[in-house]
Design an enzyme around this catalytic site. Structure first.
Site, PDB file in Angstrom:
ATOM      1  N   LYS A  27      15.211  44.407  -4.682  1.00  0.00           N
ATOM      2  CA  LYS A  27      16.630  44.455  -4.419  1.00  0.00           C
ATOM      3  C   LYS A  27      16.405  44.558  -2.676  1.00  0.00           C
ATOM      4  O   LYS A  27      17.278  43.594  -1.995  1.00  0.00           O
ATOM      5  CB  LYS A  27      17.372  45.587  -4.763  1.00  0.00           C
ATOM      6  CG  LYS A  27      18.712  45.236  -4.627  1.00  0.00           C
ATOM      7  CD  LYS A  27      19.844  46.165  -5.039  1.00  0.00           C
ATOM      8  CE  LYS A  27      19.904  46.885  -6.291  1.00  0.00           C
ATOM      9  NZ  LYS A  27      20.695  47.500  -6.458  1.00  0.00           N
ATOM     10  N   ARG A  97      22.786  51.559  -3.125  1.00  0.00           N
ATOM     11  CA  ARG A  97      22.033  51.076  -4.572  1.00  0.00           C
ATOM     12  C   ARG A  97      20.707  51.349  -4.622  1.00  0.00           C
ATOM     13  O   ARG A  97      19.836  51.470  -3.395  1.00  0.00           O
ATOM     14  CB  ARG A  97      22.494  49.707  -3.813  1.00  0.00           C
ATOM     15  CG  ARG A  97      23.702  49.224  -3.117  1.00  0.00           C
ATOM     16  CD  ARG A  97      23.850  47.633  -2.363  1.00  0.00           C
ATOM     17  NE  ARG A  97      23.535  46.978  -4.069  1.00  0.00           N
ATOM     18  CZ  ARG A  97      23.251  45.500  -4.005  1.00  0.00           C
ATOM     19  NH1 ARG A  97      23.159  44.972  -2.306  1.00  0.00           N
ATOM     20  NH2 ARG A  97      23.733  44.589  -4.676  1.00  0.00           N
ATOM     21  N   GLY A 106      20.946  47.883 -14.927  1.00  0.00           N
ATOM     22  CA  GLY A 106      21.591  49.026 -15.051  1.00  0.00           C
ATOM     23  C   GLY A 106      21.668  50.407 -15.218  1.00  0.00           C
ATOM     24  O   GLY A 106      21.492  51.238 -15.495  1.00  0.00           O
ATOM     25  N   MET A 108      19.746  52.333 -13.288  1.00  0.00           N
ATOM     26  CA  MET A 108      20.172  53.237 -12.318  1.00  0.00           C
ATOM     27  C   MET A 108      21.366  52.816 -11.222  1.00  0.00           C
ATOM     28  O   MET A 108      22.429  52.838 -12.487  1.00  0.00           O
ATOM     29  CB  MET A 108      18.798  53.249 -11.070  1.00  0.00           C
ATOM     30  CG  MET A 108      17.743  53.594 -12.000  1.00  0.00           C
ATOM     31  SD  MET A 108      16.199  53.432 -10.619  1.00  0.00           S
ATOM     32  CE  MET A 108      16.223  51.439  -9.774  1.00  0.00           C
ATOM     33  N   ARG A 347      18.101  37.767  -6.962  1.00  0.00           N
ATOM     34  CA  ARG A 347      16.473  37.956  -7.946  1.00  0.00           C
ATOM     35  C   ARG A 347      15.720  37.510  -9.308  1.00  0.00           C
ATOM     36  O   ARG A 347      16.964  36.191  -9.336  1.00  0.00           O
ATOM     37  CB  ARG A 347      16.232  39.179  -8.507  1.00  0.00           C
ATOM     38  CG  ARG A 347      17.351  39.097  -9.601  1.00  0.00           C
ATOM     39  CD  ARG A 347      17.147  40.197  -9.939  1.00  0.00           C
ATOM     40  NE  ARG A 347      18.309  40.576 -10.912  1.00  0.00           N
ATOM     41  CZ  ARG A 347      19.404  41.902 -11.249  1.00  0.00           C
ATOM     42  NH1 ARG A 347      18.946  43.136 -11.254  1.00  0.00           N
ATOM     43  NH2 ARG A 347      20.452  42.047 -12.387  1.00  0.00           N
ATOM     44  N   HIS A 473      25.949  43.511 -19.809  1.00  0.00           N
ATOM     45  CA  HIS A 473      24.866  44.090 -19.895  1.00  0.00           C
ATOM     46  C   HIS A 473      24.527  43.549 -21.406  1.00  0.00           C
ATOM     47  O   HIS A 473      22.743  43.362 -21.669  1.00  0.00           O
ATOM     48  CB  HIS A 473      25.088  45.843 -20.138  1.00  0.00           C
ATOM     49  CG  HIS A 473      23.630  47.071 -20.887  1.00  0.00           C
ATOM     50  ND1 HIS A 473      23.512  47.008 -22.474  1.00  0.00           N
ATOM     51  CD2 HIS A 473      23.103  47.462 -20.031  1.00  0.00           C
ATOM     52  CE1 HIS A 473      23.057  48.061 -22.264  1.00  0.00           C
ATOM     53  NE2 HIS A 473      22.261  47.659 -20.890  1.00  0.00           N
ATOM     54  N   ARG A 593     -10.704  36.141 -44.967  1.00  0.00           N
ATOM     55  CA  ARG A 593     -10.296  37.017 -45.687  1.00  0.00           C
ATOM     56  C   ARG A 593     -10.563  37.072 -47.482  1.00  0.00           C
ATOM     57  O   ARG A 593      -9.844  36.288 -47.673  1.00  0.00           O
ATOM     58  CB  ARG A 593      -9.833  37.685 -45.541  1.00  0.00           C
ATOM     59  CG  ARG A 593      -9.163  38.076 -44.363  1.00  0.00           C
ATOM     60  CD  ARG A 593      -7.124  39.350 -44.003  1.00  0.00           C
ATOM     61  NE  ARG A 593      -7.306  39.495 -42.630  1.00  0.00           N
ATOM     62  CZ  ARG A 593      -6.550  39.079 -42.231  1.00  0.00           C
ATOM     63  NH1 ARG A 593      -5.858  37.943 -42.619  1.00  0.00           N
ATOM     64  NH2 ARG A 593      -6.366  39.894 -40.759  1.00  0.00           N
ATOM     65  N   ARG A 647     -15.551  35.787 -43.930  1.00  0.00           N
ATOM     66  CA  ARG A 647     -16.339  37.106 -44.521  1.00  0.00           C
ATOM     67  C   ARG A 647     -16.164  37.585 -45.624  1.00  0.00           C
ATOM     68  O   ARG A 647     -15.289  37.425 -46.832  1.00  0.00           O
ATOM     69  CB  ARG A 647     -14.735  38.400 -43.361  1.00  0.00           C
ATOM     70  CG  ARG A 647     -15.593  39.785 -43.698  1.00  0.00           C
ATOM     71  CD  ARG A 647     -14.199  40.620 -43.360  1.00  0.00           C
ATOM     72  NE  ARG A 647     -13.138  40.931 -43.667  1.00  0.00           N
ATOM     73  CZ  ARG A 647     -12.258  41.712 -43.425  1.00  0.00           C
ATOM     74  NH1 ARG A 647     -12.063  41.883 -42.144  1.00  0.00           N
ATOM     75  NH2 ARG A 647     -10.768  41.353 -44.761  1.00  0.00           N
ATOM     76  N   SER A 798     -18.154  39.218 -33.965  1.00  0.00           N
ATOM     77  CA  SER A 798     -17.093  38.810 -34.139  1.00  0.00           C
ATOM     78  C   SER A 798     -16.178  40.528 -33.617  1.00  0.00           C
ATOM     79  O   SER A 798     -16.269  41.068 -35.141  1.00  0.00           O
ATOM     80  CB  SER A 798     -16.533  38.611 -35.214  1.00  0.00           C
ATOM     81  OG  SER A 798     -15.273  38.041 -34.953  1.00  0.00           O
ATOM     82  N   THR A 801     -11.391  44.225 -34.536  1.00  0.00           N
ATOM     83  CA  THR A 801     -11.078  45.359 -32.961  1.00  0.00           C
ATOM     84  C   THR A 801      -9.394  46.512 -34.338  1.00  0.00           C
ATOM     85  O   THR A 801      -9.746  47.960 -33.953  1.00  0.00           O
ATOM     86  CB  THR A 801      -9.330  45.018 -32.239  1.00  0.00           C
ATOM     87  OG1 THR A 801      -9.097  44.237 -31.987  1.00  0.00           O
ATOM     88  CG2 THR A 801     -11.212  44.416 -30.989  1.00  0.00           C
ATOM     89  N   ASN A 802      -9.519  46.148 -35.319  1.00  0.00           N
ATOM     90  CA  ASN A 802      -8.679  46.792 -35.824  1.00  0.00           C
ATOM     91  C   ASN A 802      -9.317  48.083 -36.831  1.00  0.00           C
ATOM     92  O   ASN A 802      -9.044  49.029 -36.174  1.00  0.00           O
ATOM     93  CB  ASN A 802      -7.994  46.413 -37.282  1.00  0.00           C
ATOM     94  CG  ASN A 802      -6.600  45.308 -37.141  1.00  0.00           C
ATOM     95  OD1 ASN A 802      -6.737  45.339 -35.983  1.00  0.00           O
ATOM     96  ND2 ASN A 802      -6.864  44.955 -38.377  1.00  0.00           N
ATOM     97  N   ASP A 803     -10.424  48.144 -37.052  1.00  0.00           N
ATOM     98  CA  ASP A 803     -11.467  49.262 -37.992  1.00  0.00           C
ATOM     99  C   ASP A 803     -12.004  49.798 -36.397  1.00  0.00           C
ATOM    100  O   ASP A 803     -12.089  51.216 -36.263  1.00  0.00           O
ATOM    101  CB  ASP A 803     -12.807  48.885 -38.462  1.00  0.00           C
ATOM    102  CG  ASP A 803     -11.644  48.536 -40.053  1.00  0.00           C
ATOM    103  OD1 ASP A 803     -11.657  49.815 -40.584  1.00  0.00           O
ATOM    104  OD2 ASP A 803     -11.724  47.858 -40.604  1.00  0.00           O
ATOM    105  N   CYS A 865     -11.272  39.464 -33.799  1.00  0.00           N
ATOM    106  CA  CYS A 865     -10.095  38.573 -35.007  1.00  0.00           C
ATOM    107  C   CYS A 865      -9.814  40.124 -35.306  1.00  0.00           C
ATOM    108  O   CYS A 865      -8.768  39.660 -36.266  1.00  0.00           O
ATOM    109  CB  CYS A 865     -11.631  38.360 -36.351  1.00  0.00           C
ATOM    110  SG  CYS A 865     -12.289  39.390 -36.911  1.00  0.00           S
ATOM    111  N   TYR A 885     -14.350  33.261 -27.637  1.00  0.00           N
ATOM    112  CA  TYR A 885     -12.494  33.441 -28.796  1.00  0.00           C
ATOM    113  C   TYR A 885     -12.271  34.550 -29.249  1.00  0.00           C
ATOM    114  O   TYR A 885     -12.402  35.125 -29.241  1.00  0.00           O
ATOM    115  CB  TYR A 885     -12.884  31.590 -30.273  1.00  0.00           C
ATOM    116  CG  TYR A 885     -13.932  32.850 -31.239  1.00  0.00           C
ATOM    117  CD1 TYR A 885     -13.271  33.667 -31.741  1.00  0.00           C
ATOM    118  CD2 TYR A 885     -15.163  32.339 -31.027  1.00  0.00           C
ATOM    119  CE1 TYR A 885     -13.282  33.852 -33.342  1.00  0.00           C
ATOM    120  CE2 TYR A 885     -15.760  33.166 -32.239  1.00  0.00           C
ATOM    121  CZ  TYR A 885     -15.380  34.706 -33.254  1.00  0.00           C
ATOM    122  OH  TYR A 885     -15.724  34.969 -34.537  1.00  0.00           O
TER     123      TYR A 885
END
Ligand code: ADP
Ligand code: MG
Ligand code: MG
Length: 908
Positions: A27, A97, A106, A108, A347, A473, A593, A647, A798, A801-803, A865, A885
């Site tokens: 602001k 302000r 809204g 603050m 803004r 809002h 899978r 896989r 590959s 990243t889950n496991d 993956c 990739y």
């Protein structure tokens, strides 16, 4: 000289400018910029965010020099505005302000009309010749100051005592709106307000303007740490350390009569991106009235030109100039005082994903920005593309609902999308229901929303309010959350006590079904079925591209993204969704899978599981081969020569057969005993053998293939036979066989040998050679640490990243729900590590793996993956880490394509 804590602006000049958001807040920086650019901005000054940080760390003490600098800056305002703060002849009034680096609508506080007391109010009357105006301002000031600075609390009935007094005064006077109250009534209200302060706080309402000002400044800094602001920052990843700036600014008045107004406008439509000045305004009012939803504002695009032709033209022109200057859609706040326009804020506007795509696209067409700039994540957050894929109401079903008289009313279309669900009237109830059932569909219906409702809005599918306009809002927040939203549906009668929503002759109770169309503003009773979005319909071939402007813009943005990105984008898909993935732009399959394919052939796989000997297992496995081959052939054909990573079997076998299955399906044990040629007892014994205490770390992944090589051989044979068949049918094919859950080089070698042998056998038999590779998933920390030696055999990596996240953090994704919400709430972790890669931990291991792998094999192809492959932040990380990739679920492919472009552009 002491450090500069205070920056002034006004009278065509300013100490700061738009580049100083970190110090001045958004602001403050933009007020300075506007003043510098010659826009009409009331003079003021900004106290920096550094002061806020110091103030919160040091028990609300200001750094040295602040007091003097504020006094000096105040003198400057007085000079520019030709009035004096606290004067009983020519008083200057101020607003105070909040304004952080990133806007937190809204969240603050702001206080208006500072400097009023019994003496200055008299002076204001004399000066303005308008007694009503002066008392109206004073009434507002005492109320805001009492709320924000003095912290006047709600009474036992949870009513705001000020509002109670106001309500009663209006009632006694027989009027609907505040501006209809007389001077005497206002005077009476002010004295009652002051009595509330005295009673609750045991002190008189402060009369000294300087005391008022410092009180307000402190309250604004304090508001950085109020509960709702903290929740908001957590949701949007805004660091708590930033602090807010405080802006002190000369008041201008929209409440001086009917040639005055206050409003909030957008230079384009923030919901759908249509060009043209639009928004809300109120005649004879002050700023807070517009957003508070007390009076439903008038619409700029409908009536402002008629009400105030001069001011409309000037505002429209200012909007255009600001847009050209900032090269983006602007969200402006303004006040018209006796016909003169004053700018109070500008803004870059928040916008929905729909609007974001349209605006970025249109600004390129208009020659304002280039295509690279259009892709800036601030213009189109990659995640927001999601909105273009969300379902819309089925046209025929909507028509049916209309004909059946289900259309209840129409409001302002504030957030595009279709939402159907149960009516819920409070945020708490919404949250409670969502906690009980995360899949529940809710539509939050309220008179208006306030920052306290944020948590409830988050879990609702759609939001519907009776009051408030396009800048209320509810509209702002749902736009940001990308939710379907309708505001200002004034015919709705909402009764919180009886938990009902009525309109015309219809009454819905909490829990009844309701449907809202955020594109048109229509509200329906009952559930209306949805159909795919326009983009989806075009991709599925059900609609022509030339019939959908939305699709055309989407496709333009995607083509720009493809020009810039370096990462390839693949899909995690195995069957019917593969075609959809290709339509979304997948450049290959990063994860097929195979076990998903097994679920259609449970009998055979269960027979394999129950087999006691290698021969029996071989026999069972042989039955699976034709199915797998057929599935793979279909997949290869769909992908038409694009790489397909398959896989090998990954999950623990008990996912196919466990006690739960036996319990849920009476007679299953008998049936399986017959199929496998064993006894019922054998079936139960085998099932209990399969039971694991910690299946995630148990007999799964390549460990299955090592112990049961028949399975690996069968899968590999199916893959290569399918490849041969595809090739022979005239299609290109490129299989990549992926060994899961490798930790030891020897595991990989063991399995790769089985795969290569199978390939050799198939190719010899067919007399055809097909190029293929064998690689591995890196999803165990040891694999990342030993990547160099694993890459001796593995031709690609590959990251699973889950496991990898589960095993690196030692946190089970299936169990973390019981504590992760608290972890997020307490800021123990900055984000959900299963959504966004934990860069310092998991990311570090990935880097070790990449470096190790490429030290052995320079051109090693590496991808990801895990679920993270479709998360924009994680995609950025993957780009920087040098991956080839990312692979994600089909629906997230557009997001990944855009995020990949954004990463490439950011890296320069
Ligand atoms: P928010 O960040 O919640 O929008 P602001 O500080 O922008 O809070 O203030 C809200 C509104 O108060 C503004 O839109 C404007 O209408 C009014 N306002 C603030 N300062 C002034 C001022 N100096 N003169 C007139 N109105 C003001
Ligand atoms: Mg504002
Ligand atoms: Mg895995």
């Amino acid at each position: 000289m002491a450090q500069q804590h205070v920056y002034t602006f006004g009278g065509q000049s300013a100490d700061g400018d738009r580049t100083m958001k970190n110090t001045l807040g958004g602001k403050g920086a933009n007020l300075a910029e506007m003043a510098k650019q010659g826009f009409p901005v009331p003079a003021g000054f900004t106290i920096t965010t550094d002061v806020c940080v110091h103030y919160s760390k040091n028990d609300r003490q200001y750094p040295e020099g602040v007091k003097e600098q504020v006094e000096a800056a105040l003198g400057k305002i007085e000079e520019t505005m030709g009035a004096k703060f606290g004067s009983d002849e020519n008083p200057l009034l101020l607003s105070c302000r909040s304004g952080a680096r990133e806007s937190m609508p809204g969240m603050m506080d702001t206080v208006l009309n500072i400097g009023l007391n019994e003496k200055t109010v008299a002076a204001l009357i004399k000066q303005s010749g308008d007694e009503r105006f002066a008392w109206d301002s004073y009434r507002r000031f005492v109320q805001m100051y009492g709320d924000v600075v003095l912290g006047v609390e709600r009474d036992e009935q949870n009513e705001d005592p000020f509002e109670t007094i106001l309500d009663k005064a209006r009632e006694d006077a027989g009027v609907e709106y505040d501006y209809e109250l007389t001077v005497d009534q206002l005077k009476d209200i002010v004295s009652k307000f002051k009595a509330v302060v005295k009673e609750q706080k045991g002190r008189d309402f402060p009369e000294d303007p300087m005391e008022q000002l410092w009180g307000a400044i402190g309250a604004v800094f304090d508001s950085w740490d109020n509960d709702r602001a903290v929740v908001y920052r957590r949701q949007y990843g805004i660091p708590h350390e930033w602090g807010t700036a405080t802006n002190v600014q000369a008041m201008v008045f929209g409440n001086l009569g009917d040639d005055c107004a206050t409003g909030v406008g957008l230079t384009r439509n923030g919901a759908d991106g249509t060009p043209g000045f639009n928004g809300d305004y109120l005649i004879n009012a002050q700023g807070e009235d517009v957003v508070a939803g007390i009076r439903t504002p008038k619409r700029i695009e409908e009536t402002l030109e008629k009400d105030m032709p001069e001011a409309y033209r000037e505002l429209n022109d200012i909007g255009k100039r600001l847009e050209a200057h900032y090269k983006d859609i602007q969200d402006i706040e303004f006040t018209v005082q006796k016909g003169k326009v004053w700018m109070l804020q500008t803004r870059n506007a928040k916008r929905t994903g729909f609007a974001a795509v349209r605006i970025a696209h249109d600004l390129v067409e208009e020659g304002v920005i280039d295509s690279k700039e259009a892709l800036n994540p601030r213009r189109i957050p990659a995640d927001d593309l999601n909105q273009l894929l969300q379902p819309i109401f089925n046209t025929a079903d909507k028509k049916k609902a209309q004909d059946a008289g289900q259309l209840l009313t129409t409001g302002i279309n504030a957030g595009p999308g279709a939402a159907s669900g149960k009516v819920v009237l409070t945020a708490e109830a919404a949250e409670a229901q969502a906690n009980k059932d995360p899949d529940v569909s809710l539509v939050l219906v309220r008179k208006e929303t306030s920052p306290e409702d944020l948590r409830g809005m988050r879990v609702a599918k759609g939001i519907l309010t009776a009051q408030g306009g396009a800048s209320s809002h509810a509209a702002l927040v749902s736009r940001q959350m990308g939710k379907a939203c309708i505001v200002g549906a004034q015919e709705l009668q909402i009764n919180y006590a009886q938990k009902t929503v009525s309109v015309g002759g219809t009454t819905l109770k909490e829990g009844d079904d309701i449907s809202i169309d955020g594109f048109t503003g229509e509200v329906f009773a009952g559930l209306i079925p949805t159909s795919p979005s326009e983009v989806m319909q075009v991709l599925d071939g059900e609609m022509k591209a030339e019939d959908s402007e939305t699709y055309q813009r989407y496709s333009k943005i995607m083509s720009w993204a493809d020009e810039h990105r370096k990462l390839n984008v693949r899909a995690n898909a195995e069957s019917d969704d593969a075609a959809e993935a290709v339509a979304f732009g997948a450049e290959g399959i990063g994860l097929c899978r195979t076990e998903h394919m097994f679920f259609g052939h449970l009998d055979e796989i269960r027979e394999m599981i129950l087999a006691e000997t290698a021969e029996a297992r071989q026999k069972a496995v042989d039955q699976l081969l034709p199915f797998q081959k057929e599935d793979f052939t279909k997949l290869f054909t769909t992908l038409a020569g694009k790489p397909v990573t398959i896989r090998l079997l990954d999950p623990p076998l008990h996912e196919f057969l466990s006690d739960r299955h036996l319990e849920e399906e009476p007679g299953l044990d008998e049936k399986l005993a017959k199929i496998a040629g064993v006894t019922k007892e054998d079936v139960h014994r085998r099932v209990s053998e399969l039971h694991e205490l910690n299946p995630m770390l148990g007999h799964r992944g390549c460990r299955l293939g090592v112990v049961y090589p028949e399975v690996t051989r069968m899968q590999a044979t199916a893959i290569f036979e399918a490849a041969v068949a595809t090739k022979q049918a005239g299609h290109e094919v490129f299989p990549e066989v992926m060994i899961p859950l490798v930790g030891f080089k020897t595991e990989f070698e063991n399995q790769a040998a089985v795969v290569r042998e199978a390939a050799k056998a198939v190719f010899e038999k067919a007399g055809v050679e097909i190029p293929y590779t064998v690689g591995t998933m890196i999803e165990i920390p040891r694999a990342a640490l030993r990547a160099d030696e694993i890459a001796e055999g593995a031709e690609f990596f590959s990251f699973g990243t889950n496991d990898l996240t589960q095993t690196t953090l030692g946190i089970s994704r299936d169990d973390y729900g019981s504590f992760m919400p608290q972890y997020r709430e307490m800021d123990i972790v900055p984000a959900d590590p299963f959504q966004t890669i934990d860069q310092p931990g998991v990311g570090r291991l990935m880097k070790i793996g990449i470096e190790g792998g490429r030290s052995t094999r320079k051109d090693l192809k590496i991808g990801i993956c895990g679920e993270h492959g479709g998360d924009p932040k994680s995609v950025m990380f993957c780009h920087d880490a040098g991956l080839n990739y990312v692979s994600c679920s089909p629906r997230r492919i557009p997001i990944a394509r855009l995020a990949a472009a954004q990463a490439a552009i950011a890296a320069g």
